[in-house]
Design a protein around this motif. Sequence first.
Motif, mmCIF file in Angstrom:
data_model
loop_
_atom_site.group_PDB
_atom_site.id
_atom_site.type_symbol
_atom_site.label_atom_id
_atom_site.label_comp_id
_atom_site.label_asym_id
_atom_site.label_seq_id
_atom_site.Cartn_x
_atom_site.Cartn_y
_atom_site.Cartn_z
ATOM 1 N N GLU A 72 27.211 12.295 -3.445
ATOM 2 C CA GLU A 72 26.294 11.202 -3.778
ATOM 3 C C GLU A 72 25.603 10.670 -2.523
ATOM 4 O OE1 GLU A 72 28.838 8.505 -5.912
ATOM 5 O OE2 GLU A 72 28.282 9.379 -7.847
ATOM 6 N N ARG A 73 26.355 10.563 -1.421
ATOM 7 C CA ARG A 73 25.739 10.133 -0.156
ATOM 8 C C ARG A 73 24.684 11.147 0.295
ATOM 9 N NH1 ARG A 73 30.985 8.474 0.922
ATOM 10 N NH2 ARG A 73 31.505 10.428 1.940
ATOM 11 N N HIS A 74 25.023 12.409 0.173
ATOM 12 C CA HIS A 74 24.091 13.465 0.578
ATOM 13 C C HIS A 74 22.834 13.433 -0.294
ATOM 14 C CE1 HIS A 74 22.884 17.180 2.485
ATOM 15 N NE2 HIS A 74 22.708 17.745 1.304
ATOM 16 N N CYS A 75 23.010 13.222 -1.591
ATOM 17 C CA CYS A 75 21.883 13.140 -2.514
ATOM 18 C C CYS A 75 20.993 11.956 -2.157
ATOM 19 C CB CYS A 75 22.397 13.010 -3.943
ATOM 20 S SG CYS A 75 21.100 13.052 -5.188
ATOM 21 N N GLY A 76 21.584 10.832 -1.815
ATOM 22 C CA GLY A 76 20.819 9.662 -1.395
ATOM 23 C C GLY A 76 20.022 9.942 -0.134
ATOM 24 N N GLN A 77 20.646 10.627 0.808
ATOM 25 C CA GLN A 77 19.968 10.974 2.054
ATOM 26 C C GLN A 77 18.783 11.892 1.782
ATOM 27 O OE1 GLN A 77 20.510 9.845 5.153
ATOM 28 N NE2 GLN A 77 18.889 11.104 6.009
ATOM 29 N N LEU A 78 18.985 12.880 0.934
ATOM 30 C CA LEU A 78 17.900 13.798 0.590
ATOM 31 C C LEU A 78 16.767 13.073 -0.136
ATOM 32 C CD1 LEU A 78 19.893 16.951 -0.568
ATOM 33 C CD2 LEU A 78 18.615 16.649 1.557
ATOM 34 N N SER A 79 17.119 12.151 -0.997
ATOM 35 C CA SER A 79 16.112 11.376 -1.704
ATOM 36 C C SER A 79 15.272 10.553 -0.732
ATOM 37 C CB SER A 79 16.795 10.462 -2.721
ATOM 38 O OG SER A 79 15.851 9.683 -3.400
ATOM 39 N N LEU A 80 15.927 9.930 0.231
ATOM 40 C CA LEU A 80 15.224 9.152 1.251
ATOM 41 C C LEU A 80 14.296 10.047 2.078
ATOM 42 C CD1 LEU A 80 14.874 6.436 2.733
ATOM 43 C CD2 LEU A 80 16.801 7.125 4.182
ATOM 44 N N GLU A 81 14.804 11.195 2.507
ATOM 45 C CA GLU A 81 13.982 12.126 3.287
ATOM 46 C C GLU A 81 12.794 12.619 2.464
ATOM 47 O OE1 GLU A 81 16.612 15.221 4.579
ATOM 48 O OE2 GLU A 81 17.710 13.894 5.930
ATOM 49 N N ASN A 82 13.008 12.901 1.194
ATOM 50 C CA ASN A 82 11.934 13.358 0.319
ATOM 51 C C ASN A 82 10.851 12.288 0.209
ATOM 52 O OD1 ASN A 82 10.610 15.098 -1.413
ATOM 53 N ND2 ASN A 82 11.752 14.419 -3.211
ATOM 54 N N SER A 83 11.251 11.046 0.053
ATOM 55 C CA SER A 83 10.305 9.940 -0.042
ATOM 56 C C SER A 83 9.476 9.818 1.238
ATOM 57 C CB SER A 83 11.071 8.643 -0.309
ATOM 58 O OG SER A 83 10.207 7.547 -0.312
ATOM 59 N N ILE A 84 10.134 9.917 2.371
ATOM 60 C CA ILE A 84 9.433 9.832 3.665
ATOM 61 C C ILE A 84 8.440 10.980 3.803
ATOM 62 C CG2 ILE A 84 9.748 10.032 6.170
ATOM 63 C CD1 ILE A 84 12.431 8.513 5.758
ATOM 64 N N LEU A 85 8.863 12.183 3.425
ATOM 65 C CA LEU A 85 7.973 13.335 3.532
ATOM 66 C C LEU A 85 6.765 13.200 2.609
ATOM 67 C CD1 LEU A 85 10.572 16.217 3.803
ATOM 68 C CD2 LEU A 85 8.992 15.451 5.587
ATOM 69 N N LYS A 86 6.969 12.676 1.396
ATOM 70 C CA LYS A 86 5.856 12.482 0.474
ATOM 71 C C LYS A 86 4.854 11.477 1.044
ATOM 72 C CE LYS A 86 8.015 13.612 -3.944
ATOM 73 N NZ LYS A 86 8.453 13.077 -5.244
ATOM 74 N N LYS A 87 5.355 10.401 1.611
ATOM 75 C CA LYS A 87 4.467 9.400 2.207
ATOM 76 C C LYS A 87 3.710 9.993 3.394
ATOM 77 C CE LYS A 87 7.058 5.330 0.801
ATOM 78 N NZ LYS A 87 7.918 4.226 1.230
ATOM 79 N N SER A 88 4.402 10.760 4.214
ATOM 80 C CA SER A 88 3.760 11.386 5.370
ATOM 81 C C SER A 88 2.681 12.364 4.922
ATOM 82 C CB SER A 88 4.785 12.133 6.222
ATOM 83 O OG SER A 88 5.732 11.242 6.738
ATOM 84 N N LEU A 89 2.963 13.134 3.896
ATOM 85 C CA LEU A 89 1.998 14.098 3.387
ATOM 86 C C LEU A 89 0.770 13.398 2.821
ATOM 87 C CD1 LEU A 89 1.301 17.047 2.838
ATOM 88 C CD2 LEU A 89 2.506 16.844 0.652
ATOM 89 N N SER A 90 0.972 12.323 2.079
ATOM 90 C CA SER A 90 -0.186 11.611 1.527
ATOM 91 C C SER A 90 -1.002 10.966 2.645
ATOM 92 C CB SER A 90 0.242 10.568 0.497
ATOM 93 O OG SER A 90 0.957 9.510 1.114
ATOM 94 N N THR A 91 -0.346 10.476 3.685
ATOM 95 C CA THR A 91 -1.063 9.898 4.837
ATOM 96 C C THR A 91 -1.847 10.979 5.548
ATOM 97 O OG1 THR A 91 0.667 8.229 5.108
ATOM 98 C CG2 THR A 91 -0.789 8.617 6.984
ATOM 99 N N TYR A 92 -1.250 12.137 5.747
ATOM 100 C CA TYR A 92 -1.910 13.249 6.422
ATOM 101 C C TYR A 92 -3.131 13.704 5.636
ATOM 102 C CZ TYR A 92 -2.778 18.006 8.045
ATOM 103 O OH TYR A 92 -3.368 19.140 8.490
#
Length: 99
Positions: A72-92
């Motif tokens: 569950e901790r790992h899933c939360g970490q992946l979810s956070l990283e995914n969110s950051i990557l999506k925001k970075s991609l939309s900004t780019y």
Amino acid sequence: MPGRQHSREFKLEVVSQINSGQRTTAQLSREHALAPSLIHRWRKEVEARGVAAFTDGAATDRSAELRIAELERHCGQLSLENSILKKSLSTYRSTSGTK
């Protein structure tokens, strides 16, 4: 109709005789009137759980809870990283002009 109940010690003894080469699965199957598939299942249980094989599972429950918490901790970490990557991609995409 439920089958016979075998003690933990009996199961471990059967598996140890096979693993040590004292007897084959076929020999033990005939000697104790056991299905070969049952003996194979016991061997897999011993392979998977080792010393904890054929116990009530209290220790297994605790280790399973720890494993679930870790996942569950790992899933939360992946979810956070995914969110950051999506925001970075939309900004780019918005700064580079490609949409």
